[in-house]
Design an enzyme around this catalytic site. Sequence first.
Site: not given
Length: 314
Positions: A53-55, A64
């Site tokens: 999930a980043y960012s 991703g």
Amino acid sequence: MTPLRTLGGSDLEVFPLALGGNVFGWTADRTASFAVLDAYTAAGGNFIDTADAYSHWVEGNKGGESETVIGEWLAERGNRSDVVIATKVGAHPEYKGLAADTVKRAADASLRRLGTDYIDLYYTHYDDPSVPVEEVIGVLDELVEAGKVRAIAASNISPERLQESLDFSDREGLARYVALQPHYNLVSRDTYEGPLQAVASRSGLAAVPYFALASGFLTGKYRPGARVESARSSRVEEYVGSERGDRVLAALDTIAAERGVQVATVALAWLAAQPTVAAPIASARTVEQLPALLAVADVELTETETAALTAASA
């Protein structure tokens, strides 16, 4: 060399400070991220924490980005076998939740971005109570059996669901969580201490706390009247000027001054000394921020110092 710590019942051996990857592709661009990763590993670090999930919360990002930066760094350095890569599933906008098919597709997407054929430690980022633990553990076990994941872990989960998951793994002989990633630091103790910590301790899980420095508050740079330019500054407002926040900073200041180390080092050392904790997570967007974090490997607080911080944070 700094002794490595074993994560729970796994064969993963990690440096006592996990490098947070949430800044990569966000507040640290590719060049800065590579520099931080290089400096961390040069100092003996081998434990890198990220999530699919980043960012995604950053305008123009979709999730991703951190995995992609880490994957490009791994490819350029050719050091995949030298590092322990931890990532998470369940919060990417395109792969929400922990349904079996979602987890499988998310894992494959993470593997592609990381440019590797295996993930060392795979966390459920947030529990998904709509999915039975049997399904969650079942699909994670499939990933382990397929060689795509070496060990599994959980984050943001209730004590009850954690225990239910462990019991199911034990009963069915399936992959079992080896680590837990809780929100835990000197100004946020009830987010882990109590029933959740008891399950971890009883079950032999290693704790790898996130927000180990309370979004920067425990570095000591946030003080009443001080202006700090940071993407995270809004997160520390509840601590700045609070009675407990002031007590904790005062205790940290005293110990840091006596030892000649940074405030952040002492805060991390307290966390590293807590039962079940294997390696706090802390991130650095510049190389200059790293020494204070890495120093936790060389600082062991006395019982008196630990007790003083524990009392200040009560």
